[in-house]
Design a protein around this motif. Structure first.
Motif, PDB file in Angstrom:
ATOM      1  N   CYS A  10      49.743  37.047  44.710  1.00  0.00           N
ATOM      2  CA  CYS A  10      48.408  36.517  44.435  1.00  0.00           C
ATOM      3  C   CYS A  10      47.368  37.615  44.605  1.00  0.00           C
ATOM      4  CB  CYS A  10      48.096  35.331  45.350  1.00  0.00           C
ATOM      5  SG  CYS A  10      48.992  33.819  44.887  1.00  0.00           S
ATOM      6  N   VAL A  11      46.245  37.464  43.902  1.00  0.00           N
ATOM      7  CA  VAL A  11      45.257  38.539  43.827  1.00  0.00           C
ATOM      8  C   VAL A  11      43.873  38.144  44.343  1.00  0.00           C
ATOM      9  CG1 VAL A  11      46.425  39.604  41.865  1.00  0.00           C
ATOM     10  CG2 VAL A  11      44.644  37.887  41.443  1.00  0.00           C
ATOM     11  N   ASN A  12      43.688  36.890  44.709  1.00  0.00           N
ATOM     12  CA  ASN A  12      42.341  36.382  45.016  1.00  0.00           C
ATOM     13  C   ASN A  12      42.354  35.670  46.373  1.00  0.00           C
ATOM     14  OD1 ASN A  12      39.611  35.748  44.552  1.00  0.00           O
ATOM     15  ND2 ASN A  12      40.136  33.790  43.585  1.00  0.00           N
ATOM     16  N   VAL A  13      42.829  36.385  47.375  1.00  0.00           N
ATOM     17  CA  VAL A  13      43.016  35.796  48.702  1.00  0.00           C
ATOM     18  C   VAL A  13      42.036  36.437  49.683  1.00  0.00           C
ATOM     19  CG1 VAL A  13      44.692  35.204  50.483  1.00  0.00           C
ATOM     20  CG2 VAL A  13      45.480  35.674  48.154  1.00  0.00           C
ATOM     21  N   ARG A  14      41.212  35.626  50.330  1.00  0.00           N
ATOM     22  CA  ARG A  14      40.300  36.187  51.328  1.00  0.00           C
ATOM     23  C   ARG A  14      39.923  35.161  52.392  1.00  0.00           C
ATOM     24  NH1 ARG A  14      37.817  35.974  46.459  1.00  0.00           N
ATOM     25  NH2 ARG A  14      35.925  34.726  46.217  1.00  0.00           N
ATOM     26  N   ASP A  15      39.720  35.685  53.584  1.00  0.00           N
ATOM     27  CA  ASP A  15      39.321  34.903  54.747  1.00  0.00           C
ATOM     28  C   ASP A  15      37.816  34.670  54.687  1.00  0.00           C
ATOM     29  OD1 ASP A  15      38.787  34.037  57.449  1.00  0.00           O
ATOM     30  OD2 ASP A  15      40.602  35.065  58.111  1.00  0.00           O
ATOM     31  N   LEU A  16      37.389  33.459  55.006  1.00  0.00           N
ATOM     32  CA  LEU A  16      35.952  33.175  55.056  1.00  0.00           C
ATOM     33  C   LEU A  16      35.333  33.586  56.378  1.00  0.00           C
ATOM     34  CD1 LEU A  16      35.632  29.698  53.270  1.00  0.00           C
ATOM     35  CD2 LEU A  16      35.340  32.000  52.316  1.00  0.00           C
ATOM     36  N   GLY A  17      36.156  34.064  57.304  1.00  0.00           N
ATOM     37  CA  GLY A  17      35.641  34.498  58.595  1.00  0.00           C
ATOM     38  C   GLY A  17      34.624  35.620  58.469  1.00  0.00           C
TER      39      GLY A  17
ATOM     40  N   CYS B 114      42.354  25.975  44.352  1.00  0.00           N
ATOM     41  CA  CYS B 114      42.483  25.151  43.145  1.00  0.00           C
ATOM     42  C   CYS B 114      43.408  25.913  42.205  1.00  0.00           C
ATOM     43  CB  CYS B 114      41.118  24.832  42.543  1.00  0.00           C
ATOM     44  SG  CYS B 114      40.023  26.252  42.317  1.00  0.00           S
ATOM     45  N   ALA B 115      43.027  26.125  40.962  1.00  0.00           N
ATOM     46  CA  ALA B 115      43.868  26.904  40.053  1.00  0.00           C
ATOM     47  C   ALA B 115      43.547  28.388  40.171  1.00  0.00           C
ATOM     48  CB  ALA B 115      43.692  26.416  38.620  1.00  0.00           C
ATOM     49  N   GLY B 116      42.297  28.746  39.858  1.00  0.00           N
ATOM     50  CA  GLY B 116      41.901  30.143  39.939  1.00  0.00           C
ATOM     51  C   GLY B 116      41.199  30.514  41.223  1.00  0.00           C
ATOM     52  N   GLY B 117      40.915  29.510  42.065  1.00  0.00           N
ATOM     53  CA  GLY B 117      40.210  29.791  43.310  1.00  0.00           C
ATOM     54  C   GLY B 117      38.734  30.071  43.110  1.00  0.00           C
TER      55      GLY B 117
ATOM     56  N   THR C 143      35.528  36.367  42.959  1.00  0.00           N
ATOM     57  CA  THR C 143      36.670  35.819  42.227  1.00  0.00           C
ATOM     58  C   THR C 143      36.708  36.295  40.780  1.00  0.00           C
ATOM     59  OG1 THR C 143      36.933  33.884  43.648  1.00  0.00           O
ATOM     60  CG2 THR C 143      37.697  33.665  41.378  1.00  0.00           C
ATOM     61  N   TYR C 144      35.560  36.467  40.157  1.00  0.00           N
ATOM     62  CA  TYR C 144      35.551  36.929  38.764  1.00  0.00           C
ATOM     63  C   TYR C 144      36.238  38.282  38.633  1.00  0.00           C
ATOM     64  CZ  TYR C 144      32.296  33.190  37.602  1.00  0.00           C
ATOM     65  OH  TYR C 144      31.708  31.966  37.409  1.00  0.00           O
ATOM     66  N   ASP C 145      35.987  39.148  39.610  1.00  0.00           N
ATOM     67  CA  ASP C 145      36.619  40.466  39.577  1.00  0.00           C
ATOM     68  C   ASP C 145      38.097  40.373  39.950  1.00  0.00           C
ATOM     69  OD1 ASP C 145      36.509  43.458  39.541  1.00  0.00           O
ATOM     70  OD2 ASP C 145      37.050  43.166  41.643  1.00  0.00           O
ATOM     71  N   ARG C 146      38.410  39.618  40.984  1.00  0.00           N
ATOM     72  CA  ARG C 146      39.789  39.546  41.467  1.00  0.00           C
ATOM     73  C   ARG C 146      40.717  38.891  40.450  1.00  0.00           C
ATOM     74  NH1 ARG C 146      37.004  42.283  43.802  1.00  0.00           N
ATOM     75  NH2 ARG C 146      36.674  42.514  46.055  1.00  0.00           N
ATOM     76  N   MET C 147      40.215  37.927  39.693  1.00  0.00           N
ATOM     77  CA  MET C 147      41.046  37.175  38.745  1.00  0.00           C
ATOM     78  C   MET C 147      40.996  37.730  37.326  1.00  0.00           C
ATOM     79  SD  MET C 147      42.766  34.761  40.238  1.00  0.00           S
ATOM     80  CE  MET C 147      43.163  33.607  38.910  1.00  0.00           C
ATOM     81  N   LYS C 148      40.255  38.800  37.112  1.00  0.00           N
ATOM     82  CA  LYS C 148      40.098  39.322  35.748  1.00  0.00           C
ATOM     83  C   LYS C 148      41.449  39.650  35.113  1.00  0.00           C
ATOM     84  CE  LYS C 148      37.384  42.503  32.945  1.00  0.00           C
ATOM     85  NZ  LYS C 148      38.460  42.678  31.945  1.00  0.00           N
ATOM     86  N   GLN C 149      42.337  40.272  35.881  1.00  0.00           N
ATOM     87  CA  GLN C 149      43.647  40.612  35.332  1.00  0.00           C
ATOM     88  C   GLN C 149      44.402  39.371  34.884  1.00  0.00           C
ATOM     89  OE1 GLN C 149      46.190  42.854  37.986  1.00  0.00           O
ATOM     90  NE2 GLN C 149      48.036  42.334  36.821  1.00  0.00           N
ATOM     91  N   ARG C 150      44.330  38.302  35.662  1.00  0.00           N
ATOM     92  CA  ARG C 150      45.032  37.069  35.307  1.00  0.00           C
ATOM     93  C   ARG C 150      44.476  36.480  34.007  1.00  0.00           C
ATOM     94  NH1 ARG C 150      48.493  38.519  38.477  1.00  0.00           N
ATOM     95  NH2 ARG C 150      48.901  37.563  40.515  1.00  0.00           N
TER      96      ARG C 150
ATOM     97  N   GLY D 126      44.811  36.033  27.768  1.00  0.00           N
ATOM     98  CA  GLY D 126      44.042  36.236  26.542  1.00  0.00           C
ATOM     99  C   GLY D 126      42.717  35.505  26.570  1.00  0.00           C
ATOM    100  N   ALA D 127      42.258  35.146  27.766  1.00  0.00           N
ATOM    101  CA  ALA D 127      41.001  34.413  27.903  1.00  0.00           C
ATOM    102  C   ALA D 127      39.815  35.366  27.833  1.00  0.00           C
ATOM    103  CB  ALA D 127      40.978  33.646  29.220  1.00  0.00           C
ATOM    104  N   ARG D 128      38.702  34.825  27.429  1.00  0.00           N
ATOM    105  CA  ARG D 128      37.467  35.600  27.380  1.00  0.00           C
ATOM    106  C   ARG D 128      37.032  35.977  28.798  1.00  0.00           C
ATOM    107  NH1 ARG D 128      31.603  33.317  25.767  1.00  0.00           N
ATOM    108  NH2 ARG D 128      30.556  35.283  25.336  1.00  0.00           N
ATOM    109  N   ASP D 129      36.305  37.082  28.936  1.00  0.00           N
ATOM    110  CA  ASP D 129      35.791  37.472  30.245  1.00  0.00           C
ATOM    111  C   ASP D 129      35.003  36.315  30.849  1.00  0.00           C
ATOM    112  OD1 ASP D 129      35.060  39.709  32.255  1.00  0.00           O
ATOM    113  OD2 ASP D 129      33.128  38.832  31.701  1.00  0.00           O
ATOM    114  N   GLN D 130      35.441  35.851  32.007  1.00  0.00           N
ATOM    115  CA  GLN D 130      34.884  34.621  32.565  1.00  0.00           C
ATOM    116  C   GLN D 130      33.469  34.792  33.088  1.00  0.00           C
ATOM    117  OE1 GLN D 130      36.580  31.336  32.635  1.00  0.00           O
ATOM    118  NE2 GLN D 130      37.216  32.632  30.946  1.00  0.00           N
ATOM    119  N   LEU D 131      33.158  35.963  33.641  1.00  0.00           N
ATOM    120  CA  LEU D 131      31.801  36.165  34.133  1.00  0.00           C
ATOM    121  C   LEU D 131      30.809  36.115  32.981  1.00  0.00           C
ATOM    122  CD1 LEU D 131      29.856  36.702  36.413  1.00  0.00           C
ATOM    123  CD2 LEU D 131      30.355  39.152  36.204  1.00  0.00           C
TER     124      LEU D 131
END
Length: 233
Positions: A12-19, A134-137, A166-173, A178-183
């Motif tokens: 996984c590529v989008n994992v972070r602690d809220l601490g 969720c799906a993309g976090g 998340t936009y940066d972390r999930m960009k590769q996914r 083949g999705a458009r740039d989400q940001l």
């Protein structure tokens, strides 16, 4: 800046602690994309980090098999956040497919029940770290994170910065799909409604009275105390 909050769990590529955001203590809550792609090593890292509960915000039809088995000591709680089948869902699906912060205030006002259910799942979880996903976090996870961080006194700027990661972390996914740039896509949706991601999130935080929102929508005082004990340093 993530201040060392990012976690490297293989698969996984989008994992972070809220601490460290507001008064949230490290090791209490981790946000991520769906953990389905975690390898055996990834799950071992989650277990070693202290994860004992996973709160899944997806609908049942989104859930697929895991790449590797979850440790037997980790409990998964289903707490779908989207009110599928309601006029609300049909309305917002046409506007932003419930894929931007634009719908947050309306969901909190019109359908607080699933949010409270997810918060209750966190409050009532077994001792240990809780993962929310969720799906993309991004958006369902982002909404629940916003609620928790607002309770914990995080500044709007910190909540916005965490959301945008998340936009940066999930960009590769998204590129793989083949999705458009989400940001770019989400920025354009919000611009068509004369706002921005930053302004939308700031407005949502400003309108969210804590702990009044939680107590006024069914969370009990003992549950609130338990939640605070879990979250706060």
């Amino acid at each position: 800046m993530t201040g060392g909050r990012e976690l490297l769990w293989d698969g996984c590529v989008n994992v972070r602690d809220l601490g460290g955001l507001g008064q949230v203590r490290p090791g209490a809550i981790v946000r991520m994309e769906a953990p389905d792609r975690l390898s055996e090593a990834g799950w071992a890292a989650a277990w070693a980090y202290g994860v004992r509960t996973v709160v899944d915000l997806r609908n049942a039809d989104e859930c697929g098999p895991d790449r590797a088995p979850r440790p037997t000591g980790i409990t998964t709680v289903r707490a779908p956040l989207d009110p599928v089948g309601t006029p609300f869902y049909e309305h917002w699906e046409k506007i932003d497919n419930l894929g931007s912060p634009l719908y947050y205030p309306a969901l909190l006002a019109e359908h607080p029940e699933p949010v409270i259910a997810a918060v209750r799942a966190i409050a009532g979880a077994a001792p240990g770290c809780v993962v929310i996903h969720c799906a993309g976090g991004k958006d369902r996870t982002g909404l629940l994170a916003l609620v928790l961080l607002t309770l914990a006194g995080a500044a709007p700027e910190a909540i916005i910065a965490d959301y945008l990661l998340t936009y940066d972390r999930m960009k590769q996914r998204y590129d793989e799909l083949g999705a458009r740039d989400q940001l770019t896509a989400v920025t354009e949706v919000l611009a068509s409604h004369d706002t921005t991601i930053e302004a939308s999130l700031t407005s949502t935080v400003a309108s969210l009275t804590m702990p009044g929102f939680l107590l006024g929508n069914g969370l009990s005082e003992p549950e609130l105390a338990t939640l605070r004990n879990r979250l706060l340093a």
